[in-house]
Design an enzyme around this catalytic site. Structure first.
Site, short mmCIF file in Angstrom:
data_model
loop_
_atom_site.label_atom_id
_atom_site.label_comp_id
_atom_site.label_asym_id
_atom_site.label_seq_id
_atom_site.Cartn_x
_atom_site.Cartn_y
_atom_site.Cartn_z
N HIS A 169 0.90 -1.14 0.00
CA HIS A 169 0.04 -0.10 -0.07
C HIS A 169 0.94 1.19 0.22
O HIS A 169 0.25 2.26 -0.20
CB HIS A 169 -0.85 0.08 1.35
CG HIS A 169 -2.07 -1.07 1.22
ND1 HIS A 169 -2.90 -1.27 -0.01
CD2 HIS A 169 -2.30 -2.14 2.27
CE1 HIS A 169 -3.60 -2.09 0.47
NE2 HIS A 169 -3.27 -2.74 1.70
N ASP A 205 -2.71 -10.33 -2.60
CA ASP A 205 -3.23 -9.96 -1.11
C ASP A 205 -4.66 -9.79 -1.36
O ASP A 205 -5.02 -9.03 -2.79
CB ASP A 205 -2.66 -8.65 -0.81
CG ASP A 205 -2.87 -8.22 0.60
OD1 ASP A 205 -2.02 -8.69 1.44
OD2 ASP A 205 -3.81 -7.46 0.77
N HIS A 207 -6.30 -7.17 -0.61
CA HIS A 207 -6.41 -5.79 -0.90
C HIS A 207 -5.71 -5.18 -2.17
O HIS A 207 -4.42 -5.79 -2.34
CB HIS A 207 -6.09 -4.73 0.43
CG HIS A 207 -6.93 -5.37 1.87
ND1 HIS A 207 -6.03 -6.15 2.68
CD2 HIS A 207 -7.63 -4.80 2.09
CE1 HIS A 207 -7.06 -6.30 3.52
NE2 HIS A 207 -7.81 -5.60 3.31
N ASP A 294 -4.41 -12.90 3.22
CA ASP A 294 -5.88 -12.43 3.70
C ASP A 294 -7.06 -12.85 2.91
O ASP A 294 -8.26 -12.16 3.31
CB ASP A 294 -5.73 -10.84 4.23
CG ASP A 294 -5.10 -10.06 3.07
OD1 ASP A 294 -4.61 -10.59 2.02
OD2 ASP A 294 -4.75 -9.05 3.49
N1 Q9C Z 1 -10.32 -2.83 10.79
C1 Q9C Z 1 -2.78 -5.18 4.20
O1 Q9C Z 1 -3.27 -6.18 4.10
N2 Q9C Z 1 -7.87 -1.45 7.37
N3 Q9C Z 1 -3.23 -4.21 4.63
C2 Q9C Z 1 -9.02 -2.17 7.27
C3 Q9C Z 1 -9.89 -3.07 9.52
C4 Q9C Z 1 -6.95 -1.56 6.41
C5 Q9C Z 1 -4.53 -3.93 4.84
C6 Q9C Z 1 -9.95 -2.12 8.57
C7 Q9C Z 1 -6.39 -2.84 5.79
C8 Q9C Z 1 -5.11 -2.59 5.32
C9 Q9C Z 1 -1.26 -5.21 3.78
ZN ZN Z 2 -4.38 -7.12 2.55
#
Ligand code: Q9C
Ligand code: ZN
Length: 360
Positions: A169, A205, A207, A294
């Protein structure tokens, strides 16, 4: 394959992140990496090494991807945070104000040096705690990515950069999504600089890999492909749509394959086939895989339903692309299953590269 793991990763241990109006415990915890290491010791893939990358080489590599101003910001951030208020030493730094951009009359170049402002200039969310050890950890993690790139340049079929914090990110001058330095981009750039004319990045991933996409968006020499939860409903919301195909000289060199929340292995695999066709057509000489786990059904913050055994198949399929492949460790928050899922994928790759089929 060799694994390069970050000896300083635990120096980055965020306490809390902002989620729906509350502070909740951080999901991106040091135990994540420890579980992967433990599984790698149980089911070895090859040597487990700490990166040996000189200061100067690391600095140079960081500047190929991130701006000098951003790196200076990260380097001095903790000190500046504590200087704001000595009590801050007990708390992580999180931004709470952002310059939305010129369209909204906020000046992106405002001549402010106030740390609250600088945090807002260099972060895109309030979910990425910056702690006393974040810079040291992120920097050493970047060293893993570089060491893995050297391994691939030296002729290895695969290499694993077991990095923490994650990276995909992070953009040229901003952090967010638990990421500070873009390890996958650093690896891709190092492969380019080491003589690979064309490099592909295939981000698996959950995301969208917004940082990596942005870093290479106008470049014809690095293809970026990402399979992820549809940004219409999933983080990071503002990038990762199917119509983003690259720009300028990089027109056609970005591919996003968003899938609806709830998607399972079948739909995901079809998208992977499409992604690999793109990688193949691009004529890449090396592949970088930002490896997030994830997508797992048990992940607490994500919405796909892959199971443990599926990761073996994913690894095998990636191997069949026939390219030297560098994996960076990204997301995955079902901590107890994370080691098995990560090693399944890598073991699947090794089996596929050897021409067999992985058990497990
Ligand atoms: N409470 C990676 O997997 N927040 N980043 C989501 C969850 C951001 C994920 C809300 C998720 C970022 C590297
Ligand atoms: Zn992620």
């Amino acid at each position: 394959m060799k694994t390069f793991h970050n000896p300083l990763h635990a120096a980055h241990a965020g306490r809390q992140e902002m989620f729906r109006g509350r502070m909740v415990p951080s999901y991106e915890v040091p135990e994540r990496l420890e579980y992967v290491l433990a599984e790698l010791r149980r089911r070895p893939l090859g040597e487990l090494l700490e990166p040996e990358v000189g200061e100067a080489a690391l600095e140079q590599a960081l500047l190929r991807v991130h701006t000098g101003a951003y790196l200076e910001f990260l380097r001095g951030a903790w000190q500046a945070w504590v200087a704001l208020d000595p009590d801050n030493a007990q708390r992580d730094a999180l931004p709470s104000v952002w310059p939305l951009g010129h369209r909204h009359a906020f000046r992106m170049d405002a001549p402010t040096h106030h740390f609250a402002a600088r945090l807002g200039q260099h972060a895109f969310d309030a979910g990425t705690p910056l702690t006393a050890g974040s810079w040291a950890a992120a920097r050493a993690g970047a060293g893993c990515a570089l060491a893995a790139a050297r391994e691939v340049l030296a002729g290895a079929r695969g290499a694993f950069a077991l990095t923490r914090p994650p990276g995909h990110h992070a953009g040229p001058d901003y952090f967010g999504g638990y990421c500070f330095l873009n390890n996958a981009a650093l690896a891709a750039q190092a492969l380019r600089d080491g003589g690979c004319a064309r490099v592909a990045v295939l981000d698996v991933d959950y995301h969208h890999g917004n940082g990596t996409q942005t870093l290479f968006y106008e470049r014809p020499d690095v293809l970026t492909v990402s399979l992820h939860g549809d940004p219409a409903t999933e983080y990071p919301y503002f990038l990762g749509f199917a119509d983003e195909r690259g720009a300028g000289a990089g027109q056609g060199c970005n591919l996003n394959l968003p899938l609806p929340r709830g998607s399972g292995f079948e739909a995901w695999s079809e998208a992977l086939e499409r992604a690999l066709r793109e990688v193949c057509d691009f004529g890449a000489q090396a592949l970088v895989v930002p490896m997030g786990l994830d997508t797992f059904a048990g992940d607490p913050i994500s919405g796909f339903t892959l199971r443990g055994e599926h990761y073996l198949r994913v690894g095998e399929r990636l191997a069949r692309a026939g390219l030297p492949t560098l994996f960076t460790f990204e997301g995955g928050y079902a901590v107890a299953e994370l080691g098995a899922n990560a090693v399944n994928l890598l073991q699947g790759f090794e089996a596929g590269a050897a021409g067999g089929s992985a058990g497990g």
